[in-house]
Design a protein around this motif. Structure first.
Motif, PDB file in Angstrom:
ATOM      1  N   ALA A  45      -9.582  11.397  -8.443  1.00 17.80           N
ATOM      2  CA  ALA A  45      -8.167  12.153  -7.996  1.00 17.80           C
ATOM      3  C   ALA A  45      -7.756  11.202  -6.824  1.00 17.80           C
ATOM      4  CB  ALA A  45      -8.637  13.493  -7.854  1.00 17.80           C
ATOM      5  N   LYS A  46      -8.647  10.547  -6.162  1.00 20.61           N
ATOM      6  CA  LYS A  46      -8.352   9.862  -5.090  1.00 20.61           C
ATOM      7  C   LYS A  46      -9.040   8.375  -5.047  1.00 20.61           C
ATOM      8  CE  LYS A  46      -6.069  11.756  -1.525  1.00 20.61           C
ATOM      9  NZ  LYS A  46      -5.916  12.172  -0.035  1.00 20.61           N
ATOM     10  N   LEU A  47      -8.245   7.273  -4.633  1.00 22.52           N
ATOM     11  CA  LEU A  47      -9.138   6.121  -4.478  1.00 22.52           C
ATOM     12  C   LEU A  47      -8.884   5.704  -2.903  1.00 22.52           C
ATOM     13  CD1 LEU A  47     -10.289   3.536  -5.459  1.00 22.52           C
ATOM     14  CD2 LEU A  47      -8.047   2.743  -6.551  1.00 22.52           C
ATOM     15  N   HIS A  48      -9.977   5.094  -2.191  1.00 26.57           N
ATOM     16  CA  HIS A  48     -10.085   4.982  -0.877  1.00 26.57           C
ATOM     17  C   HIS A  48     -10.415   3.501  -0.826  1.00 26.57           C
ATOM     18  CE1 HIS A  48      -9.847   9.193   0.066  1.00 26.57           C
ATOM     19  NE2 HIS A  48     -10.830   9.427  -0.937  1.00 26.57           N
ATOM     20  N   LEU A  49      -9.861   2.728   0.275  1.00 21.71           N
ATOM     21  CA  LEU A  49     -10.419   1.442   0.583  1.00 21.71           C
ATOM     22  C   LEU A  49     -10.299   1.104   2.059  1.00 21.71           C
ATOM     23  CD1 LEU A  49      -7.897  -0.792   1.105  1.00 21.71           C
ATOM     24  CD2 LEU A  49      -7.318  -0.208  -1.176  1.00 21.71           C
ATOM     25  N   GLU A  50     -10.961  -0.085   2.645  1.00 24.81           N
ATOM     26  CA  GLU A  50     -10.836  -0.301   3.737  1.00 24.81           C
ATOM     27  C   GLU A  50     -10.476  -1.910   3.804  1.00 24.81           C
ATOM     28  OE1 GLU A  50     -14.382   1.038   6.460  1.00 24.81           O
ATOM     29  OE2 GLU A  50     -14.780  -0.995   6.161  1.00 24.81           O
ATOM     30  N   VAL A  51      -9.689  -2.215   4.733  1.00 20.51           N
ATOM     31  CA  VAL A  51      -9.376  -3.622   4.862  1.00 20.51           C
ATOM     32  C   VAL A  51      -9.491  -3.877   6.646  1.00 20.51           C
ATOM     33  CG1 VAL A  51      -6.971  -3.212   4.734  1.00 20.51           C
ATOM     34  CG2 VAL A  51      -7.602  -5.517   4.157  1.00 20.51           C
ATOM     35  N   ARG A  52      -9.801  -5.216   6.615  1.00 19.90           N
ATOM     36  CA  ARG A  52      -9.735  -5.580   7.992  1.00 19.90           C
ATOM     37  C   ARG A  52      -8.208  -5.813   8.639  1.00 19.90           C
ATOM     38  NH1 ARG A  52      -8.211 -10.276   9.257  1.00 19.90           N
ATOM     39  NH2 ARG A  52      -8.902 -11.554   7.313  1.00 19.90           N
ATOM     40  N   GLY A  53      -8.010  -5.418   9.679  1.00 20.10           N
ATOM     41  CA  GLY A  53      -6.664  -5.378  10.305  1.00 20.10           C
ATOM     42  C   GLY A  53      -6.183  -6.786  10.521  1.00 20.10           C
ATOM     43  N   GLY A  54      -5.017  -6.905   9.973  1.00 20.07           N
ATOM     44  CA  GLY A  54      -4.454  -8.315  10.005  1.00 20.07           C
ATOM     45  C   GLY A  54      -4.607  -9.024   8.656  1.00 20.07           C
TER      46      GLY A  54
END
Length: 155
Positions: free
Chosen positions: A107-116
């Motif tokens: 129902a949800k997809l999460h992710l993480e990315v480096r700032g910038g």
């Protein structure tokens, strides 16, 4: 390359050399974002993990690695080789990941990315919203720390 010549294929631990090569090309070592081969192999052995590879003819162009647990999914890694950037590879991988996660009941997809990281534009354009920040999460090879931004979107 046109998106017509782009082929998306499921992968597994047998493709770890391709993943390694793509990470080495796509992730600048100064930010500390790339995973090791053993980290990749470890996560590929876990239930609910999917590897998706993008090829331009026989040339590896990118990959996405996701994990789904019950109704939540996480995009663990997405990489596009520099020579294939700005040609629709990242968008094609992301659209496929979203559809695949939806198909398995997330129902949800999460992710993480480096700032910038300019990839944030891709995620925001696909409907992801920034929901958090982890200060100093990434540590570059020179010891410098970089924030991680967490994003989420409903499927």
């Amino acid at each position: 390359m046109s998106t017509r010549s782009l082929m998306l294929r499921p992968g597994d631990a047998r493709n770890v050399a391709v993943v390694d090569a793509l990470m080495a090309a796509a992730f600048d070592a100064r930010y500390g974002e790339a995973w090791t081969r053993s980290q990749c192999l470890g996560v590929l052995a876990m239930p609910g993990v999917q590897l998706l590879l993008a090829y331009d003819a026989d040339d590896p162009a990118g990959f996405a690695l996701t994990r789904t647990i019950m109704d939540e999914a996480e995009l663990l890694l997405l990489a596009v080789a520099p020579e294939h950037r700005r040609r629709g590879v990242g968008g094609a991988l992301l659209r496929s990941v979203i559809a695949d996660c939806r198909d398995v009941g997330a129902a949800k997809l999460h992710l993480e990315v480096r700032g910038g990281n300019p990839a944030a534009q891709l995620y925001e354009g696909a409907g992801f919203e920034k929901v958090g920040e982890r200060r100093g999460y990434y540590r570059g090879r020179d010891g410098k720390q970089y924030d991680a931004h967490t994003y989420s979107r409903a499927l």
